[in-house]
Enzyme design. Structure first.
Site, mmCIF file in Angstrom:
data_model
loop_
_atom_site.group_PDB
_atom_site.id
_atom_site.type_symbol
_atom_site.label_atom_id
_atom_site.label_comp_id
_atom_site.label_asym_id
_atom_site.label_seq_id
_atom_site.Cartn_x
_atom_site.Cartn_y
_atom_site.Cartn_z
ATOM 1 N N GLY A 32 0.845 -1.311 -0.131
ATOM 2 C CA GLY A 32 -0.038 0.218 -0.063
ATOM 3 C C GLY A 32 0.777 1.397 0.012
ATOM 4 O O GLY A 32 1.997 1.167 0.214
ATOM 5 N N TYR A 137 -16.760 2.059 7.390
ATOM 6 C CA TYR A 137 -15.210 2.077 7.380
ATOM 7 C C TYR A 137 -14.917 2.497 9.008
ATOM 8 O O TYR A 137 -13.877 2.163 9.513
ATOM 9 C CB TYR A 137 -14.877 2.829 6.366
ATOM 10 C CG TYR A 137 -13.463 3.149 6.349
ATOM 11 C CD1 TYR A 137 -12.368 2.231 6.248
ATOM 12 C CD2 TYR A 137 -12.820 4.459 6.527
ATOM 13 C CE1 TYR A 137 -11.152 2.483 6.201
ATOM 14 C CE2 TYR A 137 -11.482 4.878 6.603
ATOM 15 C CZ TYR A 137 -10.497 3.916 6.313
ATOM 16 O OH TYR A 137 -9.248 3.993 6.489
ATOM 17 N N LYS A 141 -12.530 1.039 11.865
ATOM 18 C CA LYS A 141 -11.270 1.395 12.197
ATOM 19 C C LYS A 141 -11.144 1.797 13.488
ATOM 20 O O LYS A 141 -10.264 1.705 14.349
ATOM 21 C CB LYS A 141 -10.951 2.704 11.451
ATOM 22 C CG LYS A 141 -10.840 2.528 9.840
ATOM 23 C CD LYS A 141 -9.583 1.454 9.299
ATOM 24 C CE LYS A 141 -8.139 2.061 10.080
ATOM 25 N NZ LYS A 141 -6.880 1.324 9.770
HETATM 26 N N1 LIG Z 1 -5.801 6.355 2.525
HETATM 27 C C1 LIG Z 1 -6.223 7.472 3.277
HETATM 28 O O1 LIG Z 1 -6.836 8.565 3.330
HETATM 29 C C2 LIG Z 1 -6.308 7.045 4.887
HETATM 30 C C3 LIG Z 1 -6.569 8.016 5.732
HETATM 31 C C4 LIG Z 1 -6.573 7.935 7.027
HETATM 32 C C5 LIG Z 1 -5.890 6.658 7.423
HETATM 33 N N2 LIG Z 1 -5.665 5.775 6.625
HETATM 34 C C6 LIG Z 1 -5.280 4.512 7.162
HETATM 35 O O2 LIG Z 1 -3.587 4.404 6.869
HETATM 36 C C7 LIG Z 1 -3.389 2.939 6.631
HETATM 37 C C8 LIG Z 1 -2.726 3.000 5.349
HETATM 38 O O3 LIG Z 1 -3.691 3.527 4.293
HETATM 39 P P1 LIG Z 1 -2.995 3.483 2.792
HETATM 40 O O4 LIG Z 1 -3.635 4.583 2.084
HETATM 41 O O5 LIG Z 1 -1.643 3.184 2.489
HETATM 42 O O6 LIG Z 1 -3.899 2.324 2.326
HETATM 43 P P2 LIG Z 1 -3.760 1.500 0.853
HETATM 44 O O7 LIG Z 1 -2.837 2.052 0.143
HETATM 45 O O8 LIG Z 1 -5.122 0.828 0.434
HETATM 46 O O9 LIG Z 1 -2.923 0.133 1.370
HETATM 47 C C9 LIG Z 1 -3.530 -0.772 2.289
HETATM 48 C C10 LIG Z 1 -2.937 -1.984 2.099
HETATM 49 O O10 LIG Z 1 -3.467 -3.225 2.978
HETATM 50 C C11 LIG Z 1 -3.563 -4.162 2.035
HETATM 51 N N3 LIG Z 1 -4.617 -5.155 2.576
HETATM 52 C C12 LIG Z 1 -6.054 -5.025 2.337
HETATM 53 N N4 LIG Z 1 -6.573 -6.276 3.069
HETATM 54 C C13 LIG Z 1 -5.459 -6.855 3.473
HETATM 55 C C14 LIG Z 1 -5.703 -8.187 4.244
HETATM 56 N N5 LIG Z 1 -6.725 -8.785 4.594
HETATM 57 N N6 LIG Z 1 -4.287 -8.525 4.650
HETATM 58 C C15 LIG Z 1 -3.395 -7.853 4.365
HETATM 59 N N7 LIG Z 1 -3.200 -6.679 3.793
HETATM 60 C C16 LIG Z 1 -4.349 -6.247 3.310
HETATM 61 C C17 LIG Z 1 -3.780 -3.969 0.495
HETATM 62 O O11 LIG Z 1 -3.477 -4.777 -0.256
HETATM 63 P P3 LIG Z 1 -4.437 -5.032 -1.585
HETATM 64 O O12 LIG Z 1 -4.514 -3.306 -2.288
HETATM 65 O O13 LIG Z 1 -3.839 -5.894 -2.437
HETATM 66 O O14 LIG Z 1 -5.724 -5.541 -0.995
HETATM 67 C C18 LIG Z 1 -2.967 -2.497 0.430
HETATM 68 O O15 LIG Z 1 -1.795 -2.835 0.238
HETATM 69 C C19 LIG Z 1 -4.839 2.240 6.662
HETATM 70 O O16 LIG Z 1 -4.926 1.849 7.899
HETATM 71 C C20 LIG Z 1 -5.724 3.163 6.524
HETATM 72 O O17 LIG Z 1 -6.963 3.038 7.237
HETATM 73 C C21 LIG Z 1 -5.798 5.822 5.436
#
Ligand SMILES: NC(=O)c1ccc[n+]([C@@H]2O[C@H](COP(=O)([O-])OP(=O)(O)OC[C@H]3O[C@@H](n4cnc5c(N)ncnc54)[C@H](OP(=O)(O)O)[C@@H]3O)[C@@H](O)[C@H]2O)c1
Length: 284
Positions: A32, A137, A141
């Site tokens: 990710g 969601y 979380k």
């Molecule tokens: N994106 C935002 O705006 C945002 C804002 C606030 C907080 N966050 C939090 O920050 C963290 C990182 O977010 P990010 O933006 O880097 O998200 P991301 O790019 O969607 O990365 C999340 C990763 O988790 C993997 N994943 C999904 N289901 C899984 C499972 N069952 N087992 C293992 N890996 C799994 C995904 O793989 P696949 O793609 O192959 O499924 C992806 O590589 C998350 O906890 C998110 O909730 C994100």
């Protein structure tokens, strides 16, 4: 009996678990956007970075090559609208998966979100404010925060973007190649955060006690304002048409105001505009 006080990790537990001078760190969700940024920030450490394919966190991890001294747990179900259709699937990852990660027994950083708040305010949210998620969601979380256990830094951040993966910045740049004007919501205000800055702040946070921490970019903007900044910084003439969230009719409600600030001595992050420039440099 009250809850035991959260204790600070002993220095050797995260700093040098095997006496090599390098930390042994496990990163979940390593494919990710945040997982990738963390691999860059912690490049000098002994990092095991596991992608979704290498560890599906909905399943308990039976064995690891060696016990980690620290886990950076970024794996998550991040499809906000998809979680409305399949809340149990989202909970299996965000709650059950976090429980499995906590069962490793190492101190962990759990990444949470501004979507734990309802956004019915115009003042920034601090760590002691009461959550009230509007979406499935956000609820998963928030429950994931509890599943992270006592040895955890709960990092709430917002609007993550970086040079890899699909995010608001990469989506806007793609749309700008296809059309002259994009319609973007102008009634959700947040602090869009560059993943490289969040990764650097995470490293600083390890010097602080366990607990909830708000780590988001300095400044704030609406998504429409961010889109305008993206086109301006990229010297694109694409126009932004400001619309309301209702016009998009998305499955999950979003908080109208979700700016995060810290009431503690949290590491400070650069302004979102600096993050945007760093992201665009990375894309170039
Ligand atoms: N994106 C935002 O705006 C945002 C804002 C606030 C907080 N966050 C939090 O920050 C963290 C990182 O977010 P990010 O933006 O880097 O998200 P991301 O790019 O969607 O990365 C999340 C990763 O988790 C993997 N994943 C999904 N289901 C899984 C499972 N069952 N087992 C293992 N890996 C799994 C995904 O793989 P696949 O793609 O192959 O499924 C992806 O590589 C998350 O906890 C998110 O909730 C994100």
């Amino acid at each position: 009996m009250g809850r035991p006080a959260r204790r600070r990790p002993l220095e050797h537990e995260i700093a040098d678990p095997v006496g090599t001078g390098r930390r042994r760190i496990l990163i979940t969700g390593a494919g990710g956007q945040l997982g990738r940024a963390l691999q860059e920030t912690f490049v000098a450490d002994d990092v095991v970075a596991l992608t979704h394919a290498e560890w599906d966190v909905t399943l308990p991890r039976l064995s690891l090559p060696a016990d980690p001294g620290l886990v950076l747990h970024t794996a998550a179900w991040t499809d906000v609208d998809g979680a409305e259709d399949d809340p149990q699937g989202a909970a299996a990852v965000n709650v059950g998966g976090t429980r499995h990660v906590a069962e490793l027994g190492a101190p962990l950083v759990y990444y949470s979100t501004d979507y734990v708040f309802d956004g019915r305010t115009s003042d920034p949210y601090v760590e002691s404010d009461a959550p009230n998620p509007l979406s499935a969601y956000g609820r998963t979380k928030l429950h994931g925060e509890a599943a992270a256990g006592e040895q955890a830094w709960i990092v709430r951040s917002s609007g993550l973007f970086g040079p890899t993966g699909t995010n608001f910045v990469t989506t806007m740049l793609r749309l700008a190649r296809e059309r002259d004007e994009v319609a973007v919501v102008d009634d959700q205000r947040t602090a869009p955060t560059y993943v490289g800055h969040l990764a650097d702040a995470t490293r600083e946070l390890l010097e602080r006690p366990f607990g909830i921490w708000h780590l988001a970019a300095d400044g704030d903007c609406t998504w429409a304002e961010l889109a305008e900044a993206i086109f301006e910084e990229s010297a694109l003439s694409t126009r932004v048409r400001r619309i309301s969230s209702d016009a998009l009719d998305r499955a999950a409600p979003r908080p109208p105001y979700s700016v995060l600030r810290s009431e503690k001595d949290a590491p400070s992050l650069p302004h979102w505009r600096d993050g945007l420039r760093a992201c665009l440099d990375g894309l170039a």
